[in-house]
Motif scaffolding. Structure first.
Motif, PDB file in Angstrom:
ATOM      1  N   UNK A 195       0.844  -1.188   0.000  1.00 42.11           N
ATOM      2  CA  UNK A 195       0.000   0.000   0.000  1.00 42.11           C
ATOM      3  C   UNK A 195       0.879   1.238   0.000  1.00 42.11           C
ATOM      4  N   UNK A 196       0.422   2.250  -0.717  1.00 42.57           N
ATOM      5  CA  UNK A 196       1.177   3.485  -0.819  1.00 42.57           C
ATOM      6  C   UNK A 196       0.190   4.632  -1.044  1.00 42.57           C
ATOM      7  N   UNK A 197       0.569   5.813  -0.589  1.00 41.85           N
ATOM      8  CA  UNK A 197      -0.193   6.994  -0.973  1.00 41.85           C
ATOM      9  C   UNK A 197       0.626   7.757  -2.005  1.00 41.85           C
ATOM     10  N   UNK A 198      -0.033   8.158  -3.076  1.00 41.97           N
ATOM     11  CA  UNK A 198       0.608   8.986  -4.095  1.00 41.97           C
ATOM     12  C   UNK A 198       0.101  10.400  -3.890  1.00 41.97           C
ATOM     13  N   UNK A 199       1.052  11.332  -3.781  1.00 38.05           N
ATOM     14  CA  UNK A 199       0.698  12.716  -3.516  1.00 38.05           C
ATOM     15  C   UNK A 199       0.607  13.493  -4.819  1.00 38.05           C
ATOM     16  N   UNK A 200      -0.576  13.991  -5.095  1.00 37.64           N
ATOM     17  CA  UNK A 200      -0.821  14.808  -6.277  1.00 37.64           C
ATOM     18  C   UNK A 200      -0.742  16.257  -5.811  1.00 37.64           C
ATOM     19  N   UNK A 201       0.468  16.800  -5.821  1.00 43.50           N
ATOM     20  CA  UNK A 201       0.732  18.136  -5.293  1.00 43.50           C
ATOM     21  C   UNK A 201       0.539  19.161  -6.396  1.00 43.50           C
ATOM     22  N   UNK A 202      -0.414  20.098  -6.201  1.00 46.60           N
ATOM     23  CA  UNK A 202      -0.707  21.135  -7.198  1.00 46.60           C
ATOM     24  C   UNK A 202      -0.201  22.482  -6.698  1.00 46.60           C
TER      25      UNK A 202
END
Length: 179
Positions: free
Chosen positions: A62-69
């Motif tokens: 499991x991983x969180x992907x950070x969609x940084x805007x």
């Protein structure tokens, strides 16, 4: 039945028999040179051979992907190491699921980070494991210069994509963000 000499040739011959004559769906027993001593033929259970391989149980990560805007709507991408999964491709920054994404942004010098939303969980399957991805969209008020100057980082404009190699789940998420 295995001979003492020329074992390699014998093994190859047995594999050739299995590939050409002794097939699961339509065995040609009448053409087989070992049909007289074949126990599957004698017992009438030739359909059971060869047995099916047990289904491989894949591990899960499991991983969180950070969609940084940033304020201009660009998304921060990081180039993955040349070896390993998605080697050399561009991806979102990843963190273990239990890590605090906003704290990570602060540690990286990305100021004014606020959590916007979690997108639906998705699964990407590799040959040897499942990767469960929690995409987490975060808005940045002050994107910071430290990241812009570092190698392997880029602010990506999804509205004007370039020829950059993207990992498959990253490309799908970028499409989803623009819709």
């Amino acid at each position: 039945h295995t001979p003492r000499d020329r074992v390699g040739a014998y093994n190859q011959a047995m594999m050739d028999l299995g590939a050409t004559l002794c097939t699961r769906s339509r065995p040609r027993c009448s053409d087989c040179p070992v049909a007289g001593s074949c126990q599957a033929r004698v017992n009438g259970n030739w359909r059971e051979y060869p047995g099916k391989k047990p289904k491989k149980v894949l591990t899960q990560r499991q991983v969180q992907m950070l969609l940084l805007r940033n304020p201009q709507g660009e998304i921060l991408l990081k180039q993955r190491p040349p070896q390993g999964i998605w080697g050399g491709l561009w991806s979102f920054p990843e963190l273990p699921l239990e890590d605090d994404a906003l704290r990570w942004c602060g540690d990286l010098g990305l100021g004014g980070a606020s959590h916007r939303r979690d997108l639906p969980l998705r699964r990407h399957t590799f040959s040897h494991f499942h990767l469960d991805i929690q995409p987490r969209e975060i808005l940045l008020q002050e994107p910071g210069c430290r990241v812009l100057e570092g190698p392997g980082w880029v602010w990506y404009n999804a509205r004007q994509p370039d020829e950059r190699g993207l990992a498959a789940p990253v490309a799908r998420l970028l499409e989803e963000l623009d819709n």
